[in-house]
Design a protein around this motif. Sequence first.
Motif: not given
Length: 297
Positions: A4-18
């Motif tokens: 779950x932590x990895x998923x949340x981190x990935x989601x945040x980084x995805x938002x930053x990338x977008x």
Amino acid sequence: MIFRKTLRLAFGLLLVAVLLHRLGPSEVAQTIISARPVYVLMAASVYALTFLILSTRWRMILHDMGGNIPLVSAYQAFAGGMILSDITPARIGELSRPLLVRDRIEMSRALASVVLDRLSDILTMFILGACGLGLFFGEEMIEIPLVLAIVALTSVVIWRRRTEIADRLRGSDRLAPLARSFDALSAINDIRLVMIRSVLLTTIAWITHALRVYILASSVDQTPSLQMLFLLLPLVSALSLIPVSISGIGLVEGGMAALLASQGIPASTGLSIAFLDRMVTVAFHIIAGGRAASRII
């Protein structure tokens, strides 16, 4: 848990990338590099003052509950808790603060003080945000007072029924520590006075939050409205409480860029200011609270 932590981190980084993809990574990087170092240091100094105010608020709450710790210890523990807040969703890491002062304050009392401390923070966010929405958007946000009323009523009900809630929590071995925390709250003679003082101190702290962002914006030759930052920045900060990314990564940056864009600041520059603010605050947490946080990390 790790997934779950990895998923949340990935989601945040995805938002930053977008955000970077849409606004131009080179423009954002160039703006960050062009920031005047003196202004960045000034912003960090203002943040140090913010922590002094917030640490004083927490220490005051502890004192009203019969506890007492030196201001320096409260300052370091507050910063240490923020380090864990920076790596957890919804900033839940702040609840680790009692572990950092367990040699001075009973855990149940420390936990209750942190909960009350966070409640005053969230309540102030709602109040300032509601005032800001009402001032800048007028009748479109007429439902905001209703939300505030519901929050206030819920808090009153929980406080009045704290003894009953504590008795029910004692029936569970897992929730017994929470029951002791509710008992610790009973040590407060006048909860209304404590909350009023806490909200007032938090309001002063938000003035310094707004000033910090204003200085960072000035470091790249932008001048947003200080009044707008004071009233609406709390709503941007509240995005970090949404548990879809670690410490609101991506959400807060996007929200600040949008807020600054409403003041005519280019979105790419607003995103750069948001990244600068993230860098300054996280670096300060590590410097001021790293030693305290190392006890439990």
